[in-house]
Design an enzyme around this catalytic site. Structure first.
Site, PDB file in Angstrom:
ATOM      1  N   GLY A  33       3.611   5.232   4.260  1.00  0.00           N
ATOM      2  CA  GLY A  33       3.811   4.794   2.916  1.00  0.00           C
ATOM      3  C   GLY A  33       4.778   5.679   2.155  1.00  0.00           C
ATOM      4  O   GLY A  33       5.063   6.839   2.787  1.00  0.00           O
ATOM      5  N   GLY A  87       0.708  -1.245   0.087  1.00  0.00           N
ATOM      6  CA  GLY A  87       0.039  -0.159  -0.197  1.00  0.00           C
ATOM      7  C   GLY A  87       1.020   1.298   0.034  1.00  0.00           C
ATOM      8  O   GLY A  87       1.946   1.284   0.494  1.00  0.00           O
ATOM      9  N   THR A  88       0.389   2.584  -0.419  1.00  0.00           N
ATOM     10  CA  THR A  88       1.167   3.310  -0.682  1.00  0.00           C
ATOM     11  C   THR A  88       0.983   4.692   0.106  1.00  0.00           C
ATOM     12  O   THR A  88       1.957   4.950   1.016  1.00  0.00           O
ATOM     13  CB  THR A  88       1.041   4.005  -2.188  1.00  0.00           C
ATOM     14  OG1 THR A  88      -0.290   3.906  -2.630  1.00  0.00           O
ATOM     15  CG2 THR A  88       1.933   3.219  -3.205  1.00  0.00           C
ATOM     16  N   THR A  89      -0.176   4.967   0.391  1.00  0.00           N
ATOM     17  CA  THR A  89      -0.179   6.376   1.339  1.00  0.00           C
ATOM     18  C   THR A  89      -1.495   6.075   2.107  1.00  0.00           C
ATOM     19  O   THR A  89      -2.688   6.041   1.622  1.00  0.00           O
ATOM     20  CB  THR A  89      -0.349   7.612   0.696  1.00  0.00           C
ATOM     21  OG1 THR A  89       0.974   7.758  -0.138  1.00  0.00           O
ATOM     22  CG2 THR A  89      -0.376   8.729   1.708  1.00  0.00           C
TER      23      THR A  89
END
Length: 207
Positions: free
Chosen positions: A123, A54-56
């Site tokens: 993230g 997952g990124t942010t």
């Protein structure tokens, strides 16, 4: 090549007792895992196994509960793996909300770190999200202001970080339970906020 060798080593892993962890059958399993199963952004490009990350994501406490705001993009190595990841799983039912001690927020990671706080972002885009949160967060935000802050922080992360993007999903945890506030395409948010900025600049020039 290197990737073929890694794949052959992975296929040679052996398992012992059913309750044991499977380990690589190499001279130094710990070093092998560090070199081949990392989860850092941009550090797993040459790995045979690349984890979807997952990124942010972000969350913050305020007087009316907790706002959770996330994007929907995940990456594997240097590639975008998905634009539709559901990063906020639903636990229990909507009737479970804030406890007797009020809203509590914790950061927990895969290294067993657990931190209690009022505001967290994680993230690859988190530094950009923190820039917005640190500038505008305050405990006495109204619900509408808190939702807007969550949206803007994620938008700015997706705008500046190539690994972040997709849909911004926002949730509100309150005494009566938690609710999904809504979903917004970050491209739509870009044009919305650009129009706001342009209108504000025009108004300032007319003063």
């Amino acid at each position: 090549g290197k990737r073929t060798q890694q794949t052959e080593q992975l296929s040679g892993m052996t398992a012992g007792h059913p309750m044991d962890f499977m380990i690589p059958s190499v001279a130094d399993p710990a070093a092998y895992c560090r070199n081949n199963f990392t989860v850092g952004y941009g550090t797993d490009t040459d790995q045979a196994v690349q984890f979807a990350k997952g990124t942010t994501t972000l969350a913050f406490k305020f007087n009316e509960g907790i706002i959770v705001s996330v994007d929907s993009r995940s990456t594997m190595g240097p590639y975008i793996a998905s634009q539709t990841v559901k990063k906020v799983p639903k636990y229990g039912d909507d009737g479970h909300g804030v406890g007797q001690d009020g809203a509590q927020l914790y950061y927990v990671d895969n290294d067993a770190t657990r931190l209690k706080g009022d505001l967290f972002s994680v993230g690859s885009g988190s530094t950009y999200a923190y820039g917005v949160l640190d500038s505008y967060y305050r405990p006495d935000l109204t619900v509408e202001e808190a939702i807007d802050l969550g949206k803007r922080a994620i938008y700015h992360a997706t705008h500046r970080d190539a690994y972040s993007g997709g849909i911004n999903n926002v949730y509100h945890v309150k005494e009566t339970g938690w609710v999904k506030v809504g979903s917004w395409d970050v491209n739509d948010l870009h044009y919305l906020y650009a129009d706001e900025k342009k209108a504000a600049a025009t108004a300032k020039m007319g003063e």
